[in-house]
Design a protein around this motif. Structure first.
Motif, PDB file in Angstrom:
ATOM      1  N   TRP A  97       0.842  -1.188   0.000  1.00  0.00           N
ATOM      2  CA  TRP A  97       0.000   0.000   0.000  1.00  0.00           C
ATOM      3  C   TRP A  97       0.887   1.252   0.000  1.00  0.00           C
ATOM      4  CZ3 TRP A  97      -0.126  -3.837   3.739  1.00  0.00           C
ATOM      5  CH2 TRP A  97       0.632  -3.592   4.886  1.00  0.00           C
ATOM      6  N   THR A  99       2.624   4.662   1.202  1.00  0.00           N
ATOM      7  CA  THR A  99       3.019   5.157   2.522  1.00  0.00           C
ATOM      8  C   THR A  99       3.364   6.631   2.433  1.00  0.00           C
ATOM      9  OG1 THR A  99       5.337   4.560   2.171  1.00  0.00           O
ATOM     10  CG2 THR A  99       3.914   2.892   3.160  1.00  0.00           C
ATOM     11  N   GLU A 100       3.269   7.315   3.587  1.00  0.00           N
ATOM     12  CA  GLU A 100       3.590   8.732   3.645  1.00  0.00           C
ATOM     13  C   GLU A 100       5.022   8.947   4.122  1.00  0.00           C
ATOM     14  OE1 GLU A 100       0.702  10.660   6.035  1.00  0.00           O
ATOM     15  OE2 GLU A 100      -1.015  10.049   4.807  1.00  0.00           O
ATOM     16  N   CYS A 103       7.707   2.958   5.908  1.00  0.00           N
ATOM     17  CA  CYS A 103       7.553   1.923   6.915  1.00  0.00           C
ATOM     18  C   CYS A 103       8.921   1.511   7.437  1.00  0.00           C
ATOM     19  CB  CYS A 103       6.832   0.714   6.319  1.00  0.00           C
ATOM     20  SG  CYS A 103       6.815  -0.739   7.396  1.00  0.00           S
ATOM     21  N   ASP A 137       2.972   3.691   9.152  1.00  0.00           N
ATOM     22  CA  ASP A 137       2.866   3.332   7.744  1.00  0.00           C
ATOM     23  C   ASP A 137       3.049   1.834   7.501  1.00  0.00           C
ATOM     24  OD1 ASP A 137       2.271   5.818   6.859  1.00  0.00           O
ATOM     25  OD2 ASP A 137       4.223   6.281   6.007  1.00  0.00           O
ATOM     26  N   CYS A 138       3.530   1.089   8.509  1.00  0.00           N
ATOM     27  CA  CYS A 138       3.661  -0.356   8.357  1.00  0.00           C
ATOM     28  C   CYS A 138       2.304  -1.049   8.453  1.00  0.00           C
ATOM     29  CB  CYS A 138       4.607  -0.928   9.414  1.00  0.00           C
ATOM     30  SG  CYS A 138       6.315  -0.343   9.290  1.00  0.00           S
ATOM     31  N   ARG A 144      -4.948   1.987  10.317  1.00  0.00           N
ATOM     32  CA  ARG A 144      -4.310   3.147  10.945  1.00  0.00           C
ATOM     33  C   ARG A 144      -5.268   3.986  11.785  1.00  0.00           C
ATOM     34  NH1 ARG A 144      -1.107   5.064   5.555  1.00  0.00           N
ATOM     35  NH2 ARG A 144      -0.202   3.007   5.105  1.00  0.00           N
TER      36      ARG A 144
END
Length: 229
Positions: A97, A99-100, A103, A137-138, A144
């Motif tokens: 997915w 991530t920002e 992770c 982010d993981c 979340r």
């Protein structure tokens, strides 16, 4: 860029200094004894069991770097105690997915007991991780918001254990996982598989797991998650 997914079989990682004692004080009148000559290193040093096992585990960590970014502070092996220790471990998996911030998984210390080399038809692995931390982010995007609802900024795991007992002839396995999350819950999972391996017939670069589950038990202990939610 990497397209390969981490494979469980190739990332069963993990392979896993003592200061010399001070010399006793010498009488000023007596001459100090001559220091012993250093023992020459020969071919036997290269085939010592502890050196061989440490080298194999180090190469295993290097192989894991083909699947994800990995750094660690030190890798030591204690042949007498039968365990390897990996400190200051940091992993950067590549989740499927977006991530920002990225992770990152970190652990202060990982202890991996050594299985007996005499068990040729069984593979036993246990990994104890201490001071484990996962970045938000993981987690999958759908999970979340629950982290925020629980009042947690990150997933802090003081102690986690993964144990695998794999029977090579039958491909059966028992997998046990225990983890406690600060301020949330403790989880224990034990699963028995009649068959557990990978199918690479369709895509050799990304084998699919094949698992026939015989039974599983999941236990959850509340450590504050229920009140927070």
């Amino acid at each position: 860029l990497r397209n390969a997914r981490p494979a469980l079989a190739s990332t069963l990682l993990l392979a896993l200094a003592v200061a010399p004692a001070p010399a006793p004080a010498q009488d000023a009148a007596a001459p100090a004894p001559a220091a012993p000559a250093p023992r020459p290193r020969g071919w036997l040093d290269l085939v010592r069991p502890d050196r061989l096992i440490a080298s194999v585990r180090q190469y295993g960590l290097m192989a894991a770097r083909t699947q994800l970014d990995l750094q660690y502070g030190a890798l030591t092996f204690d042949a007498l105690a039968g365990r390897a220790t990996l400190t200051d471990l940091r992993l950067w998996p590549l989740p499927e997915w977006p991530t920002e911030a990225g992770c990152m998984v970190s652990a202060d210390r990982n202890v991996i007991p050594s299985a007996s080399p005499l068990e040729t038809d069984r593979l036993r692995l246990r990994v104890d991780a201490y001071g484990l931390s996962l970045a938000p982010d993981c987690l999958p995007p759908d999970a979340r918001p629950m982290l925020g609802m629980a009042g947690l900024e990150t997933v802090a795991v003081p102690h986690a254990t993964l144990g695998i007992d794999y029977d090579v002839p039958s491909a059966g396995a028992q997998v046990a996982v225990h983890a406690s999350v600060d301020g949330a819950a403790a989880v224990v999972l034990v699963a028995d598989f009649d068959y557990l391996w990978f199918d690479a017939s369709v895509d050799p670069d990304n084998p699919d797991p094949v698992a026939y589950l015989d039974g599983a038990v999941l236990g959850i202990e509340n450590l504050g998650l229920w009140q927070a939610m």
